[in-house]
Design an enzyme around this catalytic site. Structure first.
Site, mmCIF file in Angstrom:
data_model
loop_
_atom_site.group_PDB
_atom_site.id
_atom_site.type_symbol
_atom_site.label_atom_id
_atom_site.label_comp_id
_atom_site.label_asym_id
_atom_site.label_seq_id
_atom_site.Cartn_x
_atom_site.Cartn_y
_atom_site.Cartn_z
ATOM 1 N N GLY A 74 -0.981 9.556 3.278
ATOM 2 C CA GLY A 74 -0.299 10.220 2.253
ATOM 3 C C GLY A 74 -0.374 9.625 0.803
ATOM 4 C CG ASN A 154 10.665 7.857 1.149
ATOM 5 O OD1 ASN A 154 10.752 8.639 -0.079
ATOM 6 N ND2 ASN A 154 10.558 6.559 1.115
ATOM 7 C CD GLN A 184 9.655 10.741 5.585
ATOM 8 O OE1 GLN A 184 10.219 11.420 6.582
ATOM 9 N NE2 GLN A 184 9.098 9.619 5.507
ATOM 10 C CB SER A 204 1.605 11.524 6.103
ATOM 11 O OG SER A 204 1.396 10.430 6.549
ATOM 12 C CG HIS A 206 2.072 7.432 10.159
ATOM 13 N ND1 HIS A 206 2.974 6.660 9.777
ATOM 14 C CD2 HIS A 206 1.526 7.478 8.496
ATOM 15 C CE1 HIS A 206 3.065 6.173 8.484
ATOM 16 N NE2 HIS A 206 2.357 6.916 7.818
ATOM 17 C CB THR A 246 -18.040 8.445 7.082
ATOM 18 O OG1 THR A 246 -19.241 8.332 6.671
ATOM 19 C CG2 THR A 246 -18.389 9.330 8.428
ATOM 20 C CB CYS A 332 6.014 2.411 1.625
ATOM 21 S SG CYS A 332 5.314 3.839 2.693
#
Length: 389
Positions: A74, A154, A184, A204, A206, A246, A332
């Protein structure tokens, strides 16, 4: 000892469908840019995931090239949106950007970098989790080229009225680029970027039971037509030239599976989390804690509250020793020494912010787990060292 995980805003457990998709993708080891069969099989897997994520946003197939870009997370998607927009056109240099005072670090740090480069960033107060609309209107008079407002905070769970904010911006100037960090909010409510007048939307993996290491950026047809963003990661020109490197085929495939699963069960899961959040508040009301409830709309999975003169870090460790996992704020920024900027922006004093805990739910949590958490917290409060004010 039963482990109870109540930190789903930091990350989530992998869903069964995501695990199964990852195992299948591990057998497809071709480079998706290769022209041979193995490479094209990997490419097809990415496109299948892209279609699944698009459906979860209410986007109709087929997507136009570059409408949904996969990134590593994210934060990268936030950087691509903010920095990519600022540097897309020479006339924007030194111009105005409107955002809030409680954004995720992925937006916040990008804005600070732009300020160092001569851009002007106007931060709208969000006391109580509500945008200051008078200040917002004043900021729009500065003729900004970008408005970036997160969908759900968040740390507090406050839902910002991005539909109103973006409609006001577009009414002022249809060419204003609108961006939301929806990490979120994604699969915690229905998100349709086209209905929200949203040009750029950050997602995001996860946070929705996919693995870490994969995110996405939605780009509207208008933003593409106007060439509103340029790449911030240069190289081989993957992801339609907007994000070189990649592709993480395994992570992207799992992201698509988790998105499909979450979208199919959205109403059921949101209903469960909403009821469980209400039950948690009721159970915590018997303890000497202070709830930080947003004044406006709120997400169904986040609850922030302050302990009675007990530092949040102390409580996190005490609960962790009992197999219960909560957070002192955003994962974070958990290693930062300063008090949470989002809590201060919410209107919480510094001393109270130091004592604040966040729990965040998933559809897998139960009432039994909440009962055990509240019981453990009550026991811990009786023995933890308090701050002398």
């Amino acid at each position: 000892m039963k482990e109870i995980y109540l930190d789903n805003s930091a990350t989530t457990a992998l869903s069964q469908r995501a695990k199964e998709k990852m195992l299948h993708a591990m057998e497809i080891y071709g480079n998706p840019s290769s022209l041979h069969t193995m490479g094209q099989t990997a490419h097809a897997m990415i496109e299948e995931a892209r279609a699944s994520v698009a459906r979860s946003l209410g986007l109709r197939a087929p997507l136009s090239a570059g409408q949904l870009l996969f990134t590593s997370c994210g934060s990268e998607a936030d950087n691509l949106a903010v920095l990519g927009c600022a540097y897309a056109k020479e006339r924007r240099r030194g111009g105005y950007i409107v955002t809030t005072d409680s954004e995720h670090p992925g937006v916040l740090r990008a804005m600070e970098a732009l300020e160092r480069d001569g851009f002007h960033v106007l931060r709208i107060p969000t006391v109580g989790g509500v945008l200051d609309w008078e200040r917002y209107c004043e900021a729009l008079e500065k003729k900004p080229f970008l408005v970036s407002v997160m969908a759900v905070n968040n740390e507090t769970g406050a839902m910002y009225d991005i539909q109103r904010a973006f409609a006001m911006a577009k009414a002022k100037d249809p060419d204003i680029v609108t961006h939301t960090d929806a990490v979120q909010a994604y699969l915690k409510c229905r998100l349709a970027p086209q209905a929200l007048s949203c040009d750029l939307m950050t997602l995001s993996g996860h946070k929705i039971h996919a693995p870490k290491g994969v995110g996405a950026l939605y780009v509207s047809a208008d933003a593409k037509r106007r060439r509103d963003i340029v790449p911030t990661l240069l190289g081989g020109g993957q992801e339609f030239g907007f994000r070189s490197g990649t592709e993480n085929v395994i992570g992207i495939a799992a992201f698509g599976a988790a998105a499909e699963d979450g979208y199919l069960h959205l109403a059921e899961r949101v209903g469960h989390m909403s009821e469980l959040l209400k039950y948690t508040e009721e159970r915590l009301s018997s303890l000497p804690v202070r709830m930080h409830i947003p004044r406006g709309a709120r997400a169904p999975h986040i609850l922030n509250f302050a302990l009675p003169d007990i530092k949040s870090e102390t409580a996190v460790h005490a609960l962790s020793a009992r197999g219960i996992f909560v957070s002192s704020g955003s994962a974070c920024s958990s290693h930062a020494k300063s008090v949470s900027a989002a809590l201060l922006a919410f209107g919480i004093g510094e001393s109270e912010a130091e004592c604040s805990l966040r729990i965040s739910l998933s559809h897998e949590n139960t009432r039994e787990e909440i009962d055990l958490f509240v019981s453990a917290l009550e026991q811990a409060l009786g023995g933890l060292v308090r701050i002398h004010r």
